[in-house]
Design an enzyme around this catalytic site. Structure first.
Site, PDB file in Angstrom:
ATOM      1  CB  SER A   1      -0.910   0.022   1.228  1.00  0.00           C
ATOM      2  OG  SER A   1      -1.596   1.252   1.344  1.00  0.00           O
TER       3      SER A   1
ATOM      4  CD  GLU B   1      -2.840   5.501   3.730  1.00  0.00           C
ATOM      5  OE1 GLU B   1      -2.406   5.907   4.817  1.00  0.00           O
ATOM      6  OE2 GLU B   1      -3.517   6.214   2.964  1.00  0.00           O
TER       7      GLU B   1
ATOM      8  CE1 TYR C   1      -5.025  -1.306   5.080  1.00  0.00           C
ATOM      9  CE2 TYR C   1      -3.735   0.526   4.184  1.00  0.00           C
ATOM     10  CZ  TYR C   1      -4.446  -0.653   3.996  1.00  0.00           C
ATOM     11  OH  TYR C   1      -4.562  -1.176   2.735  1.00  0.00           O
TER      12      TYR C   1
END
Length: 324
Positions: free
Chosen positions: A125, A127, A150
């Site tokens: 990801s 992120e 996350y």
């Protein structure tokens, strides 16, 4: 006939990936936590539910993962499951980190234990990067500085995949996907929340759309074409990691303005920003350089930011007209 196992087949990416692989002649297997009660609504919406063999799998249970691989006998595994919401990870950090990291570890160990030449795609990801310096898109070599539970979990899982590739010779790839949207997004995602509210307002609803920060910026793409990059990673001679993105960054306010503009409205008349919706820590600016995927995978995003938003609005209007 190649056999593919999609862990998390009921989600947005899992459903579109299943559709793609079926079109390429694969036998497709998919997992959810409880296949007996899951609706698989996204597969139904795409008209492919009956074409996918489904199994129950608890990714935090190694025996369950091993049993799933033994029963499905896949040539390729696409690991897309686990907690998927950045916002929810602040409320449930332990569950988020466990489901993502332990689930990834169990899958990699099961593949190593079976000692078969299974190719593995792992959903990494954007992120993991955290904030990116404006004007400089992240590459596969950009250091990780996650700003959410996350992101921390995804960064950990990313390095697990890299380590198993290097230490044990597994064919496993990290797909570092930046934001990608579609009509299959759940309503808890801010993009779907915006589109749904705007369409209701256009139909006469007096509500106001309340959001958090509007100055955050993201690289948003069209999910149905992103899953093609996942498949391309597993067709290469050597496993590697790839950023998948459009290479174009826009603010959330631009996203909101374009949605309302598609409906003939000015977002400033209907939208408020409220600090109550701010996250404890937030990525303010995210940008990507997908050149490696462009060159090696021969993959490039073709749906523009504006076209993506038109697609989302059109799909939401259709859904509302059908009473779904």
């Amino acid at each position: 006939m190649k056999r593919a196992l999609i862990c998390g087949v009921s989600g947005q990416d899992g459903a579109y990936l299943a559709q793609l692989l079926l079109s390429k002649g694969y036998q497709v297997w998919g997992t959810s936590r409880d296949a007996q009660v899951s609706s698989f609504a996204n597969l139904e919406r795409l008209g492919i539910r009956q074409d996918v063999h489904v199994l129950s799998m608890a990714q935090s249970d190694f025996r369950s993962v091993l049993d799933t691989l033994t029963r499905s006998e896949p040539d390729e595994i696409y690991f897309l499951s686990g907690q998927t919401s950045v916002g929810l990870s602040f409320d449930q950090p332990a569950e988020s980190i466990e489901s993502i990291t332990v689930g990834t570890l169990n899958l990699l160990e099961a593949v190593r234990f079976l000692n078969k030449k299974i190719r593995v795609y792992h959903a990494s990801s954007s992120e993991s990067f955290g904030d990116i310096k404006q004007g400089v898109g992240a590459t596969e070599l950009t250091p990780f500085r996650p700003r959410s539970p996350y992101g921390v979990a995804k960064a950990s899982a990313h390095w697990l995949v890299a380590n198993y590739r290097e230490a044990y010779g597994l064919f496993c790839c990290n797909g570092i996907l930046f934001n990608h949207e579609s009509p299959l997004r759940p309503t808890r995602f801010v993009t779907r929340k915006i589109v749904s509210a705007a369409c209701r307002i256009a139909l006469g609803s007096p509500e106001r759309l309340i959001l958090g920060r509007l100055d955050i910026s993201r690289d948003w793409g069209w999910a149905p074409e992103f899953v093609d990059a996942m498949w391309r990673m597993l067709t290469q001679d050597e496993p590697d990691d790839y950023i998948i993105a459009t290479g174009s960054t826009h603010s959330l306010e631009e996203f909101v303005a374009n949605v309302f503009r598609c409906l003939g409205l000015d977002h400033r008349d209907h939208v408020d920003s409220n600090a109550e919706f701010y996250r404890p820590t937030e990525i303010l600016y995210s940008a990507a350089n997908p050149e490696k995927a462009n060159q090696i995978l021969q993959w490039k995003a073709s749906v523009s930011f504006e076209q993506m938003i038109e697609n989302l609005v059109d799909a939401e209007k259709l859904t509302m007209s059908q009473g779904r």
